[in-house]
Write a protein that holds these residues in place. Structure first.
Motif, PDB file in Angstrom:
ATOM      1  N   UNK A 179       0.836  -1.200   0.000  1.00 25.37           N
ATOM      2  CA  UNK A 179       0.000   0.000   0.000  1.00 25.37           C
ATOM      3  C   UNK A 179       0.872   1.252   0.000  1.00 25.37           C
ATOM      4  N   UNK A 180       1.967   1.225   0.755  1.00 24.58           N
ATOM      5  CA  UNK A 180       2.912   2.349   0.724  1.00 24.58           C
ATOM      6  C   UNK A 180       3.451   2.536  -0.694  1.00 24.58           C
ATOM      7  N   UNK A 181       3.770   1.429  -1.378  1.00 23.22           N
ATOM      8  CA  UNK A 181       4.220   1.523  -2.771  1.00 23.22           C
ATOM      9  C   UNK A 181       3.179   2.223  -3.639  1.00 23.22           C
ATOM     10  N   UNK A 182       1.914   1.875  -3.454  1.00 23.12           N
ATOM     11  CA  UNK A 182       0.854   2.462  -4.275  1.00 23.12           C
ATOM     12  C   UNK A 182       0.758   3.973  -4.045  1.00 23.12           C
ATOM     13  N   UNK A 183       0.818   4.386  -2.788  1.00 17.00           N
ATOM     14  CA  UNK A 183       0.788   5.823  -2.492  1.00 17.00           C
ATOM     15  C   UNK A 183       1.994   6.516  -3.121  1.00 17.00           C
ATOM     16  N   UNK A 184       3.161   5.895  -2.999  1.00 14.87           N
ATOM     17  CA  UNK A 184       4.366   6.475  -3.592  1.00 14.87           C
ATOM     18  C   UNK A 184       4.243   6.597  -5.108  1.00 14.87           C
ATOM     19  N   UNK A 185       3.680   5.595  -5.762  1.00 15.24           N
ATOM     20  CA  UNK A 185       3.514   5.647  -7.209  1.00 15.24           C
ATOM     21  C   UNK A 185       2.616   6.811  -7.608  1.00 15.24           C
ATOM     22  N   UNK A 186       1.483   6.950  -6.900  1.00 18.24           N
ATOM     23  CA  UNK A 186       0.603   8.068  -7.200  1.00 18.24           C
ATOM     24  C   UNK A 186       1.285   9.395  -7.009  1.00 18.24           C
ATOM     25  N   UNK A 187       2.072   9.514  -5.954  1.00 19.65           N
ATOM     26  CA  UNK A 187       2.771  10.764  -5.661  1.00 19.65           C
ATOM     27  C   UNK A 187       3.853  11.076  -6.686  1.00 19.65           C
ATOM     28  N   UNK A 188       4.739  10.111  -6.918  1.00 19.55           N
ATOM     29  CA  UNK A 188       5.932  10.394  -7.714  1.00 19.55           C
ATOM     30  C   UNK A 188       5.619  10.473  -9.214  1.00 19.55           C
ATOM     31  N   UNK A 189       4.631   9.724  -9.689  1.00 21.43           N
ATOM     32  CA  UNK A 189       4.261   9.851 -11.092  1.00 21.43           C
ATOM     33  C   UNK A 189       3.517  11.155 -11.365  1.00 21.43           C
ATOM     34  N   UNK A 190       2.891  11.717 -10.345  1.00 21.87           N
ATOM     35  CA  UNK A 190       2.140  12.953 -10.524  1.00 21.87           C
ATOM     36  C   UNK A 190       3.028  14.187 -10.485  1.00 21.87           C
ATOM     37  N   UNK A 191       4.068  14.160  -9.691  1.00 17.29           N
ATOM     38  CA  UNK A 191       4.906  15.349  -9.515  1.00 17.29           C
ATOM     39  C   UNK A 191       5.447  15.928 -10.821  1.00 17.29           C
ATOM     40  N   UNK A 192       5.961  15.112 -11.756  1.00 19.56           N
ATOM     41  CA  UNK A 192       6.445  15.717 -13.005  1.00 19.56           C
ATOM     42  C   UNK A 192       5.330  16.409 -13.786  1.00 19.56           C
ATOM     43  N   UNK A 193       4.128  15.832 -13.753  1.00 19.94           N
ATOM     44  CA  UNK A 193       3.012  16.419 -14.495  1.00 19.94           C
ATOM     45  C   UNK A 193       2.553  17.730 -13.872  1.00 19.94           C
ATOM     46  N   UNK A 194       2.798  17.898 -12.584  1.00 22.78           N
ATOM     47  CA  UNK A 194       2.471  19.158 -11.939  1.00 22.78           C
ATOM     48  C   UNK A 194       3.494  20.236 -12.272  1.00 22.78           C
ATOM     49  N   UNK A 195       4.683  19.809 -12.650  1.00 24.05           N
ATOM     50  CA  UNK A 195       5.749  20.764 -12.926  1.00 24.05           C
ATOM     51  C   UNK A 195       5.832  21.184 -14.385  1.00 24.05           C
TER      52      UNK A 195
END
Length: 400
Positions: A78-94
Motif C-alpha cells: 500500500x505504501x508503494x501504491x501511495x508512492x507511485x501516485x505521488x511520484x508519477x504525478x509530480x512531473x506532471x504538476x511541474x
C-alpha cells in the motif's frame, strides 16, 4: 509494487524525494521479510487464517499488535501504491506531459523487468520441480504447483497472476494506474480545492471494495490518494513546518509516528479481537491506508526518519527495490526447497540476504538496462512526426 520514475524538480524537492527512495527500499525489505517468514508453517497458517488465535502469546503479540509492522507485507505494498501516485504525478504538476513519450517509456519500464523476473522464476521452478513438498509451509507448497506455462498468463499482468511469482499481483494495479494516469490528473485539476470531498470519497470506495471484495475499488483509490498528496505537497510542507515550530515538536512527531504505526497495522489489530465484524475490518482497512499516507508524510518531513532513509544503505536498497520485489519470492522458495523441511527458520534467515544479492545482480543485468531502453524508446517515439498537436497534461503546477 511498481517502479516509479523520479521527476527533475528543484534542488530542495530532490532532497526531500531522496527519503522516498529510502522508504521504497524499507517497504521492499518488509515485503521480503514477510514472505521469508511464510516458509515457516505456523506463520503461513496465521497469514492464511488471518488470526494467531491459539498460536501462543508471542505469535499473537507479533501478529495482532503494532509489532506486526515488521512483517506487514500487504501494508508495505500500500505504501508503494501511495508512492507511485505521488511520484508519477509530480512531473506532471511541474511541466506538460507528452503522452506519446510517456506511455511507451512507462510500459517498457514496467514490463521488461517483470518478464525478466518470470524467466528467473521459470528456471528455478523447473530446476526444483522434483523437490518434495512434505512438511513445507502452505506458501512453499503453493509455489510448487506453478508450471512454466503460467508465465505466459502472468506476463500480461491484466488478468491476475498465478503461483509462479505471486508478488506480481500488485503490478496489475500499477499498470492500470499508469494507463489511467491522465484521468487521475484531470481529477486533480478539476477538484484540487475539493480535497475535503475527494479524500473521504476515496476512503469510502476503499471500504466498499473491501466489503465487496473488489480489488479495483480497493486499490485504485490508493493511487488517487498519492495523486492528491502530490497536488498538496506544499500544503503538507507548511503543516510540517508548523509542527517543527511548536515548542513540543518532538512529542508531536513521535505521536504522529506512533499513530501511523497503529493505523498501518489496524487490520491485524482488529483481527485479534474476539468478534467477527466485516464492517469493522473494512474501517480498519481504510485506517491502514491512511497510515500508509502518513508514513509517506513522515518520511518527507520527520527529520529522524528522513535522515535514516537518506543513509547510503537505504538509498542503495531503494534504487534496487523494484528488482528485490520482483525476484524475492522464487528465490525464497528455491532456498527453502534446497534445505530440509525441518530447518524452515534457517531457510527464512538465509533467504533474505540471498534475495538481496540476486536482486542486485538482476538490477544490473535486467532492470537498469530496461530503464535505459525505456528512455530511448520514449525519446524515439516522441520524435516521430504526428498529425495534429501533441496531447499534453491538463494539470499545471500551482503552488499552495
Amino acid at each position: 509494487m511498481g517502479t516509479t520514475e523520479r521527476p527533475a524538480p528543484a534542488a530542495s524537492t530532490r532532497r526531500r524525494l531522496a527519503s522516498l527512495d529510502g522508504l521504497r527500499g524499507a517497504a521492499a525489505v518488509v515485503v521480503l521479510v514477510h514472505h521469508a517468514l511464510l516458509v515457516i508453517p505456523v506463520l503461513a497458517t496465521i497469514q492464511g487464517d488471518g488470526t494467531a488465535a491459539g498460536s501462543g502469546p508471542l505469535l499473537w503479540l507479533v501478529t495482532h499488535t503494532p509489532l506486526h509492522l515488521l512483517w506487514a507485507g500487504e501494508e508495505a505494498v500500500i505504501v508503494f501504491f501511495v508512492l507511485s501516485g505521488l511520484v508519477l504525478t509530480l512531473p506532471a504538476l511541474a511541466r506538460p506531459v507528452a503522452w506519446r513519450e510517456y506511455y511507451p517509456r512507462r510500459l517498457v519500464r514496467l514490463y521488461l523487468p517483470v518478464w525478466g523476473s518470470l524467466a528467473v522464476a521459470v528456471v528455478l521452478a523447473v530446476l526444483l520441480s522434483g523437490r518434495s513438498g512434505a512438511g513445507r509451509s502452505a506458501f512453499v507448497q503453493v509455489w510448487q504447483t506453478a508450471s512454466a506455462q503460467d508465465a505466459w498468463h502472468d506476463a500480461l499482468l491484466l488478468d491476475g497472476v498465478g503461483p509462479l511469482n505471486v508478488a506480481l499481483w500488485s503490478l496489475q494495479w500499477e499498470v492500470v494506474f499508469s494507463l489511467l494516469l491522465p484521468a487521475f490528473l484531470l481529477l486533480v485539476r478539476r477538484g484540487r480545492s475539493l480535497w475535503p470531498i475527494t479524500v473521504p470519497a476515496a476512503f469510502v470506495l476503499i471500504a466498499a471494495g473491501t466489503l465487496l471484495q473488489s480489488p479495483a475499488l480497493r486499490y485504485l483509490p490508493i493511487f488517487a490518494l498519492g495523486v492528491i498528496l502530490a497536488a498538496h505537497l506544499d500544503d503538507v510542507g507548511r503543516a510540517a513546518r508548523r509542527v517543527d515550530e511548536h515548542p513540543h515538536h518532538r512529542v508531536l512527531w513521535t505521536a504522529l509516528a506512533l499513530t501511523a504505526t497503529a493505523l498501518v497495522t489496524a487490520r491485524w489489530t482488529v483481527r485479534g479481537l474476539p468478534v467477527d465484524a466485516p464492517a469493522l475490518e473494512a474501517l480498519a482497512s481504510g485506517a491502514s491506508i491512511l497510515g500508509a499516507c502518513l508514513v509517506v508524510v513522515l518520511a518527507l518531513h520527520w527529520d529522524p526518519l528522513r535522515r535514516a532513509l537518506e543513509t547510503p544503505v537505504w538509498q542503495w536498497v531503494g534504487v534496487r527495490s523494484f528488482s528485490l520485489y520482483l525476484v524475492h519470492i522464487p528465490v525464497i522458495a528455491a532456498v527453502t526447497l534446497l534445505l530440509p523441511a525441518t530447518v524452515a527458520g534457517l531457510a527464512a534467515a538465509l533467504a533474505v540476504p540471498v534475495a538481496v544479492v540476486v536482486a542486485a545482480v538482476f538490477y544490473r543485468l535486467v532492470e537498469r538496462p530496461a530503464h535505459h531502453l525505456s528512455r530511448r524508446v520514449g525519446t524515439r517515439t516522441a520524435s516521430i512526426p504526428a498529425q495534429g498537436t501533441t496531447v499534453r497534461s491538463p494539470v499545471q503546477h500551482s503552488a499552495g
